[in-house]
Enzyme design. Structure first.
Site, PDB file in Angstrom:
ATOM      1  N   LYS A  19       0.848  -1.197   0.000  1.00 18.05           N
ATOM      2  CA  LYS A  19       0.000   0.000   0.000  1.00 18.05           C
ATOM      3  C   LYS A  19       0.884   1.248   0.000  1.00 18.05           C
ATOM      4  O   LYS A  19       1.608   1.495   0.954  1.00 18.05           O
ATOM      5  CB  LYS A  19      -0.859   0.034   1.265  1.00 18.05           C
ATOM      6  CG  LYS A  19      -1.818   1.201   1.286  1.00 18.05           C
ATOM      7  CD  LYS A  19      -2.215   1.627   2.694  1.00 18.05           C
ATOM      8  CE  LYS A  19      -1.319   2.682   3.264  1.00 18.05           C
ATOM      9  NZ  LYS A  19      -1.458   4.011   2.658  1.00 18.05           N
ATOM     10  N   GLY A  76       8.120   5.026   6.952  1.00 15.25           N
ATOM     11  CA  GLY A  76       7.319   6.234   7.169  1.00 15.25           C
ATOM     12  C   GLY A  76       7.813   6.968   8.394  1.00 15.25           C
ATOM     13  O   GLY A  76       8.974   6.830   8.801  1.00 15.25           O
ATOM     14  N   SER A  77       6.914   7.729   9.004  1.00 13.50           N
ATOM     15  CA  SER A  77       7.314   8.581  10.123  1.00 13.50           C
ATOM     16  C   SER A  77       7.419   7.782  11.425  1.00 13.50           C
ATOM     17  O   SER A  77       6.855   6.685  11.544  1.00 13.50           O
ATOM     18  CB  SER A  77       6.284   9.698  10.293  1.00 13.50           C
ATOM     19  OG  SER A  77       5.040   9.124  10.606  1.00 13.50           O
ATOM     20  N   GLY A 125       5.132   4.735  12.718  1.00 14.92           N
ATOM     21  CA  GLY A 125       5.890   3.508  13.009  1.00 14.92           C
ATOM     22  C   GLY A 125       5.542   2.949  14.380  1.00 14.92           C
ATOM     23  O   GLY A 125       5.404   1.730  14.554  1.00 14.92           O
ATOM     24  N   GLU A 135      11.339   1.347   9.035  1.00 20.99           N
ATOM     25  CA  GLU A 135      12.314   2.327   8.524  1.00 20.99           C
ATOM     26  C   GLU A 135      11.684   3.690   8.732  1.00 20.99           C
ATOM     27  O   GLU A 135      10.755   4.056   8.026  1.00 20.99           O
ATOM     28  CB  GLU A 135      12.572   2.083   7.026  1.00 20.99           C
ATOM     29  CG  GLU A 135      13.271   0.788   6.718  1.00 20.99           C
ATOM     30  CD  GLU A 135      14.741   0.800   7.117  1.00 20.99           C
ATOM     31  OE1 GLU A 135      15.268   1.874   7.485  1.00 20.99           O
ATOM     32  OE2 GLU A 135      15.355  -0.260   7.080  1.00 20.99           O
ATOM     33  N   CYS A 183      14.598  10.525   3.922  1.00 16.82           N
ATOM     34  CA  CYS A 183      14.755  10.166   5.337  1.00 16.82           C
ATOM     35  C   CYS A 183      16.181  10.420   5.781  1.00 16.82           C
ATOM     36  O   CYS A 183      16.429  10.927   6.871  1.00 16.82           O
ATOM     37  CB  CYS A 183      14.381   8.707   5.543  1.00 16.82           C
ATOM     38  SG  CYS A 183      15.258   7.598   4.435  1.00 16.82           S
ATOM     39  N   GLN A 237       2.691  19.043   4.639  1.00 18.26           N
ATOM     40  CA  GLN A 237       4.150  19.084   4.797  1.00 18.26           C
ATOM     41  C   GLN A 237       4.676  20.494   4.544  1.00 18.26           C
ATOM     42  O   GLN A 237       5.587  20.960   5.233  1.00 18.26           O
ATOM     43  CB  GLN A 237       4.794  18.065   3.845  1.00 18.26           C
ATOM     44  CG  GLN A 237       6.283  17.902   4.027  1.00 18.26           C
ATOM     45  CD  GLN A 237       6.682  17.449   5.425  1.00 18.26           C
ATOM     46  OE1 GLN A 237       5.904  16.807   6.124  1.00 18.26           O
ATOM     47  NE2 GLN A 237       7.873  17.830   5.854  1.00 18.26           N
ATOM     48  N   GLU A 276      12.621  16.749  12.662  1.00 20.74           N
ATOM     49  CA  GLU A 276      12.852  16.438  11.249  1.00 20.74           C
ATOM     50  C   GLU A 276      12.036  17.393  10.381  1.00 20.74           C
ATOM     51  O   GLU A 276      10.812  17.335  10.378  1.00 20.74           O
ATOM     52  CB  GLU A 276      12.407  14.990  10.979  1.00 20.74           C
ATOM     53  CG  GLU A 276      12.687  14.579   9.562  1.00 20.74           C
ATOM     54  CD  GLU A 276      12.156  13.192   9.201  1.00 20.74           C
ATOM     55  OE1 GLU A 276      11.062  12.823   9.650  1.00 20.74           O
ATOM     56  OE2 GLU A 276      12.834  12.498   8.431  1.00 20.74           O
TER      57      GLU A 276
HETATM   58  P1  NAD Z   1       3.617   8.542   7.323  1.00 21.82           P
HETATM   59  O1  NAD Z   1       4.085   7.815   8.513  1.00 21.82           O
HETATM   60  O2  NAD Z   1       2.644   9.644   7.480  1.00 21.82           O
HETATM   61  O3  NAD Z   1       2.967   7.551   6.255  1.00 21.82           O
HETATM   62  C1  NAD Z   1       3.663   6.429   5.769  1.00 21.82           C
HETATM   63  C2  NAD Z   1       2.670   5.380   5.324  1.00 21.82           C
HETATM   64  O4  NAD Z   1       1.958   4.886   6.456  1.00 21.82           O
HETATM   65  C3  NAD Z   1       1.609   5.885   4.358  1.00 21.82           C
HETATM   66  O5  NAD Z   1       1.371   4.895   3.385  1.00 21.82           O
HETATM   67  C4  NAD Z   1       0.385   6.046   5.257  1.00 21.82           C
HETATM   68  O6  NAD Z   1      -0.850   5.971   4.583  1.00 21.82           O
HETATM   69  C5  NAD Z   1       0.558   4.874   6.191  1.00 21.82           C
HETATM   70  N1  NAD Z   1      -0.159   4.980   7.465  1.00 21.82           N
HETATM   71  C6  NAD Z   1      -0.620   6.085   8.101  1.00 21.82           C
HETATM   72  N2  NAD Z   1      -1.199   5.759   9.276  1.00 21.82           N
HETATM   73  C7  NAD Z   1      -1.072   4.415   9.408  1.00 21.82           C
HETATM   74  C8  NAD Z   1      -1.437   3.488  10.428  1.00 21.82           C
HETATM   75  N3  NAD Z   1      -2.031   3.871  11.547  1.00 21.82           N
HETATM   76  N4  NAD Z   1      -1.125   2.183  10.246  1.00 21.82           N
HETATM   77  C9  NAD Z   1      -0.459   1.777   9.130  1.00 21.82           C
HETATM   78  N5  NAD Z   1      -0.116   2.605   8.125  1.00 21.82           N
HETATM   79  C10 NAD Z   1      -0.407   3.922   8.261  1.00 21.82           C
HETATM   80  O7  NAD Z   1       4.957   9.053   6.601  1.00 21.82           O
HETATM   81  P2  NAD Z   1       5.073  10.000   5.336  1.00 21.82           P
HETATM   82  O8  NAD Z   1       4.721  11.376   5.764  1.00 21.82           O
HETATM   83  O9  NAD Z   1       4.367   9.366   4.183  1.00 21.82           O
HETATM   84  O10 NAD Z   1       6.630   9.904   5.026  1.00 21.82           O
HETATM   85  C11 NAD Z   1       7.576  10.745   5.567  1.00 21.82           C
HETATM   86  C12 NAD Z   1       8.326  10.058   6.691  1.00 21.82           C
HETATM   87  O11 NAD Z   1       8.891   8.827   6.228  1.00 21.82           O
HETATM   88  C13 NAD Z   1       9.499  10.874   7.194  1.00 21.82           C
HETATM   89  O12 NAD Z   1       9.524  10.838   8.594  1.00 21.82           O
HETATM   90  C14 NAD Z   1      10.702  10.140   6.616  1.00 21.82           C
HETATM   91  O13 NAD Z   1      11.893  10.353   7.325  1.00 21.82           O
HETATM   92  C15 NAD Z   1      10.243   8.734   6.657  1.00 21.82           C
HETATM   93  N6  NAD Z   1      11.034   7.896   5.740  1.00 21.82           N
HETATM   94  C16 NAD Z   1      11.894   6.960   6.243  1.00 21.82           C
HETATM   95  C17 NAD Z   1      12.697   6.205   5.389  1.00 21.82           C
HETATM   96  C18 NAD Z   1      13.677   5.174   5.897  1.00 21.82           C
HETATM   97  O14 NAD Z   1      14.105   4.320   5.126  1.00 21.82           O
HETATM   98  N7  NAD Z   1      14.070   5.199   7.157  1.00 21.82           N
HETATM   99  C19 NAD Z   1      12.596   6.400   4.013  1.00 21.82           C
HETATM  100  C20 NAD Z   1      11.709   7.363   3.537  1.00 21.82           C
HETATM  101  C21 NAD Z   1      10.920   8.099   4.410  1.00 21.82           C
END
Ligand code: NAD
Length: 468
Positions: free
Chosen positions: A167, A218-219, A223, A240, A274, A321, A371
C-alpha cells in the site's frame, strides 16, 4: 471512478470508491485512485495467501521472476516516470531514475543467497540451519520515494518466498499502482498485490490476520502505531522511520570544496529524504564561509515543476508538509535565526518553498531538533568536535550521519562515535543495494538491503537429523 487500478490476484481491480490525487506543482487534482474497501483488502490478502502455497517452493523460479521484474522496469522507466513526477513532484529525470534504480535493486536481490548453514555433521547427527519464508508480507510506504522504497520490500520479500500486499501513501498512489500492473507480466498471479487508500487502509493491513510480517517505511509516529498494532498477533516488523541526520564539518576542510556535496546531501528531492542532511555542525572557523557558499547554491538552484526541463528541485509533496516546513522556519526566525537564503513559500500555485539556508541557530530550536523533511537546512556552530558529536547524539533519531574532513582516519574514528545506522565520510545519502540500511533509536527496527535485509523476510528453522 478511478483512472488507475489496483492489482489483486493478478487481475486489475478498479475498486468501488476513489480518492483524488493532487499534483504538488500546481496544487490541483489531476487523477483519481481506488480507495480500497475492507472487502477488497480481504480479496488481496486471500490472493496473496493462496499464491504463497506454491510461490514458496521454487527458489530458482523466484530468482528468474525477479530478473524479469528488473527487465520490465528497465523497459518501462521512461513511460512511467511522468506519473511519478506528477504525483510526487520530483524532476522527471529523477523519477525515471527511480524506476531504473528499482530495476537494479531487483537484479541485485535476485543474486542474493538464502543460505543453509550446517552447524554440525558427524556420524550421529546433522544439524542444518535453514531460512523459511514468513507468509504474506504487508508493505506500507511513504510519499517521498514510492517506487524504490516499495521495491526494497517487494524484491527481498519475494526472493525469500513470501507474497506481498503493498500500500503506497495516499499522496503518491499512482506510480505504485502502475508498478503492480506492469510487473504482472513477470510474476504469477497473487504474488504481488497492490492496493491504494488512506491511512485507515494501512491500519487494516497491520491488523489483518493473513499478514505475518509488516515492512513499514514512514514517520516515527506512524511507526510506533504500526508496532503497537502488530504486537497482539506477534507479527514480525521492520520499521524504517524518520531521521534528523547531522553532518559534522571539521575545521580542516575547505568550505568551497565541500559545499556542493553538502548542499545536495541536504536538498536532493527537495530535502524529502529520510537520510538527508537535516542539520550541519560547522566548526566556528569555517562557519561564515560555509554559510555563504551554501546560501549561494540555494539561491541559484532551479526549483519548479518537475516536468519542466532543467528543473533541479521540485515542490514539497503535499500541503500539510508545506505547512510544517513554514512553521519550523517561522519558529527559527522568532528565535533569532538569520535567513541566509530563501525563507518563505513561493507565491502562486503549487507547494513550493524556496531553498532555504538558516544561520545563527542552535540545538533547542525546533528546526534543529526535529525532522523538517523539506528544502531547509540549519547550520549550527561548534568549537569542540567532541561537543559536536555529543550534540549530534542528543537526539531520539539515529538514521545516518556524516563527517567531513581531509583526515579520513580521524573522520572514521569520529563517525564510529555517532549513534546511527549509517555513517558516511565526505558524502551523504549514498545508499547502495549491497549494504544494510536502517536506523538506530527511533529511526527504526531492523534493516533493508543486502543479505541482512533479505534475512529480515525469513525465519530461522533448525533441522536436526538423528543419523543412527
Ligand atoms: P507517514 O508515517 O505519514 O505515512 C507512511 C505510510 O503509512 C503511508 O502509506 C500512510 O498511509 C501509512 N499509514 C498512516 N497511518 C497508518 C497506520 N495507523 N497504520 C499503518 N499505516 C499507516 O509518513 P510519510 O509522511 O508518508 O513519510 C515521511 C516520513 O517517512 C518521514 O519521517 C521520513 O523520514 C520517513 N522515511 C523513512 C525512510 C527510511 O528508510 N528510514 C525512508 C523514507 C521516508
Amino acid at each position: 471512478m478511478s483512472d488507475f487500478q489496483m492489482t489483486i490476484g493478478g487481475e486489475t481491480a478498479r475498486g468501488s470508491r476513489s480518492f483524488p490525487v493532487v499534483n504538488p506543482a500546481t496544487g490541483e487534482t489531476f487523477a483519481e485512485a481506488p480507495d480500497c474497501t475492507r472487502e477488497e483488502l480481504d480479496a488481496a490478502m486471500e490472493a496473496a495467501r493462496t499464491a504463497y502455497t506454491s510461490w514458496r517452493r521454487d527458489e530458482d523460479a523466484r530468482r528468474e521472476a525477479l530478473r524479469r521484474c528488473a527487465a520490465v522496469l528497465r523497459e518501462k522507466a521512461v513511460e512511467l516516470g511522468p506519473i511519478l513526477t506528477r504525483e510526487q513532484g520530483k524532476p522527471l529525470p529523477k523519477a525515471v531514475g527511480e524506476f531504473l534504480g528499482a530495476s537494479i535493486w531487483f537484479d541485485t536481490t535476485a543474486g542474493l543467497e538464502l543460505p543453509v548453514e550446517v552447524v554440525q555433521d558427524d556420524e550421529n547427527t546433522r544439524i542444518e540451519v535453514r531460512r523459511r519464508p514468513l507468509g504474506v508480507v504487508g508493505a506500507i510506504t511513504p510519499w517521498n520515494f514510492p517506487i524504490i522504497l516499495g521495491v526494497w520490500k517487494i524484491a527481498p520479500a519475494l526472493l525469500a518466498g513470501n507474497t506481498v500486499v503493498i500500500k503506497p501513501s495516499p499522496f503518491t498512489p499512482l506510480a505504485t499502482l502502475e508498478l503492480g500492473r506492469v510487473l504482472q507480466e513477470a510474476l504469477p498471479p497473487g504474488v504481488l498485490n497492490v492496493v491504494s487508500g488512506g491511512n485507515d487502509l494501512g491500519a487494516w493491513i497491520t491488523e489483518h490476520p493473513a499478514v505475518r510480517k509488516i515492512s513499514f517505511t514512514g514517520s516515527v509516529a506512524t511507526g510506533k502505531r504500526v508496532a503497537a498494532a502488530a504486537a497482539p498477533d506477534l507479527k514480525r516488523v521492520t520499521l524504517e522511520l524518520g531521521g534528523n541526520d547531522p553532518a559534522i564539518v571539521l575545521p580542516d576542510v575547505d568550505p568551497k570544496a565541500v559545499a556542493e556535496k553538502l548542499f545536495w546531501g541536504a536538498f536532493e528531492n527537495s530535502g524529502q529524504i529520510c537520510a538527508a542532511i537535516k542539520r550541519v555542525y560547522v566548526h566556528e572557523d569555517a562557519y561564515s564561509s560555509l554559510l555563504s557558499e551554501l546560501a549561494e547554491l540555494a539561491s541559484t538552484v532551479k526549483m519548479g515543476d518537475g516536468m519542466e526541463e532543467g528543473v533541479q528541485l521540485g515542490p514539497i509533496n503535499n500541503a500539510p508538509q508545506l505547512e510544517r516546513v513554514k512553521e519550523l522556519v517561522e519558529d527559527a526566525k522568532r528565535g533569532g535565526a538569520s535567513i541566509a537564503a530563501g525563507g518563505k513559500a513561493r507565491e502562486g500555485g503549487g507547494y513550493f518553498f524556496e531553498p532555504t539556508v538558516v544561520g545563527d541557530v542552535d540545538d533547542g530550536t525546533r528546526l534543529v531538533d526535529e525532522e523538517q523533511f523539506g528544502p531547509v537546512l540549519p547550520l549550527v556552530r561548534y568549537r569542540d568536535v567532541d561537543d559536536a558529536i555529543a550534540r549530534a547524539n542528543a537526539s531520539p533519531f539515529g538514521l545516518s550521519a556524516s563527517v567531513w574532513s581531509n583526515d579520513l582516519e580521524r573522520a572514521t574514528e569520529l563517525a564510529a562515535e555517532i549513534e546511527c545506522g549509517t555513517a558516511w565520510i565526505n558524502q551523504h545519502v549514498n545508499i547502495v543495494p549491497n549494504a544494510p540500511f536502517g536506523g538506530a533509536k527511533w529511526s527504526g527496527i531492523g534493516v533493508e538491503n543486502g543479505p541482512w535485509g533479505l534475512l529480515g523476510f525469513t525465519e530461522l528453522q533448525t533441522v536436526n537429523i538423528a543419523k543412527g
